[in-house]
Design a protein around this motif. Sequence first.
Motif, PDB file in Angstrom:
ATOM      1  N   GLU B 131      80.431  67.023  68.388  1.00 43.26           N
ATOM      2  CA  GLU B 131      80.592  68.475  68.287  1.00 43.26           C
ATOM      3  C   GLU B 131      80.971  68.956  66.894  1.00 43.26           C
ATOM      4  N   ARG B 132      81.260  68.031  65.998  1.00 39.98           N
ATOM      5  CA  ARG B 132      81.785  68.459  64.702  1.00 39.98           C
ATOM      6  C   ARG B 132      80.690  68.984  63.787  1.00 39.98           C
ATOM      7  N   GLY B 133      81.035  69.957  62.990  1.00 41.08           N
ATOM      8  CA  GLY B 133      80.073  70.520  62.062  1.00 41.08           C
ATOM      9  C   GLY B 133      79.248  71.615  62.707  1.00 41.08           C
ATOM     10  N   SER B 134      78.214  72.047  62.018  1.00 43.43           N
ATOM     11  CA  SER B 134      77.493  73.221  62.514  1.00 43.43           C
ATOM     12  C   SER B 134      76.381  72.807  63.470  1.00 43.43           C
ATOM     13  N   ARG B 135      76.066  73.711  64.393  1.00 43.55           N
ATOM     14  CA  ARG B 135      75.219  73.363  65.535  1.00 43.55           C
ATOM     15  C   ARG B 135      73.769  73.084  65.165  1.00 43.55           C
ATOM     16  N   GLU B 170      74.546  69.010  69.578  1.00 52.86           N
ATOM     17  CA  GLU B 170      75.844  68.834  70.239  1.00 52.86           C
ATOM     18  C   GLU B 170      75.915  69.559  71.581  1.00 52.86           C
TER      19      GLU B 170
END
Lengths: 435, 194
Positions: B131-135, B170
């Motif tokens: 889930e980390r960072g941009s989608r 994610e």
Amino acid sequence: MQLIKKWPLYIVLLLASFYMQFAQAELTIEITEGVQSAHKIAIVPFSVPDTEKMPVNVRDIIQADLVGSGQFSALDTGSMLSKPTQADQVNYRHWAVTGQDYLVIAEIKKEQALYKIHLDLFDVVKKQQLSVVNVSVEAGSLRMAAHHLSDAIYQKIIGVEGLFSTRIAYVTSSLKANKKMQYDLYVADYDGGNAVSIAQSQEPIMSPAWSPNGQHLAYVSFENKVSEIFVQTLATGKRKSVAKHKGINGSPAWAPNGKQLAITLSKSGNSDIYILTLANLSLRQLTHSWAIDTEAAWSPDGQSILFTSNRGRRPQLYLMPSDGHGEAERITFVGDYNARGSFSADGQKIVMVQGGKGNYRIALLDRTTENTTILTQGKSDESPSFAPNGQAVIYARRKAGKEILALVSTDGIRKQDIKNTLGSVREPAWAAKVQ
Amino acid sequence: MSVNKKLVVSLMPIFLSACAGEGLKFWEDEPAKVNTELRTGANSQGCVGDNTQLEEGVIVDRLTSVTLGGQQAEGMADDVAGNTSLAGRTIYFEYDSSQIRKEFIPVLEAHGLYLMNNPKQTVVIEGHSDERGSREYNIALAEQRAKSVYKMLQLIGVMNHQMKVLSYGEEKPLNLEHTESAFERNRRAVVVYQ
């Protein structure tokens, strides 16, 4: 105050149909930081035709707007020494003695299907009337009318365009009783009021983007078990699939002229940015690198495209001419992860996700000074979107394991959470303010 | 597409060594760490169990017979779905990486061989990220993971028309927690039989 004169017609004609159906307040704003320098305002209970039958409490909405901005604190009604509803009943001393800076009174009358609101704003210190606003609306538009009144008060006192009448879009996901995920694309008032789900799917929905005129939303849906970009017209609910190529169809961003979308496609083998012309769905490939190129955003003048690329190994922001003539220039050098950039309306600032040491935060790059400021302190902050007036950024963050929306002022001082009763709320997109 | 070439070049030697003698040892050493261990009817560790020097072709034959183990070809899709064979369908990745870790090569070889022998069978290779960072960046990253699997299967001999790549980024986490170990579980590619 040209806008105010136009309101009655504007609100009745444009907003009545859209805001009528639903009124579930699933999100509410909670200030988490930055209330110390608030203006003190007293909003006296309004004179209304029949309290029981009022569809919404206009006064409470205005108070929630102003207090929710973090720039006002409101006097509770129990501490009011008098409760005027007309200008000639105002005794300034009653408000000066309780330390108020401003006073708001209003009278609401009902004539057939229309509610007529007459609102007065006073400067208690200067003992003068600052403005008078008249609005006529149907019941279904009362909430929006209240937000417009908040805008007028805010603008008069703060001197900056208010945001209370603007709208946001966001995506939610929740686990249903049948153990299936449900994804929804919502459109709501800036504070989460009037939330309406405009698309639902058991497969992911992503990346909502407002058209410049606020009438359409582009978004990504996996409902057909592939990624696909749709453009949906809010007034009619009708939509059109505009990109369904092999591989990724993602990250739609409207050109300022509203006629093109910058999108990400991987049909040529890896993620590149393309310019899609909506009239005929023709494509022009903008980037050709072997690396990931995605998350395009237009500069307000339409001349440049900002995007995320890992062509330098780690994701960073690059800028290139939107006509494709010219090289991409890297513009972020602070931090080893900078992604999902977008411009402020004046083009002077870029907001983005900055990662480092396991934390992902919202950062602001000032194009004039080249300074980068970290606005948030979360672990997993993402999807920043500028408010139309450039004063705040809405973003998604994690609180107690749950995804919520939050606001931060662009100076980083004021922070607010938008509490929700839905499952997971994310990917906020703030619509431009339509005049 | 220089990245594709790089990937093929880097995977090739691993693949060859994995099934050409020296790699067999690594198969014996590593399976315990692979939580998606192969379970084939007659030989619980695929070609690992045989300590003789095998040529690649021999292994193909052995695996084929093992995998198919007296069942009808059309029944296999259900069998696969039922997890009684080719149980390992998930390949895990390092942070911000789409490189296939060597412990997953046997898993992919088993799928590759099965698909080669069942040319009508198709799969969707799903790519996922944590889930980390941009989608949207994660969508692109997760697609690269799925494509690494695609290229590996292609290298083994699976036909292009048998495979599709679909990146969810994610959006579909396997583990809903927000811990380092949950992130590890979510950085994955999954071979989904159709």
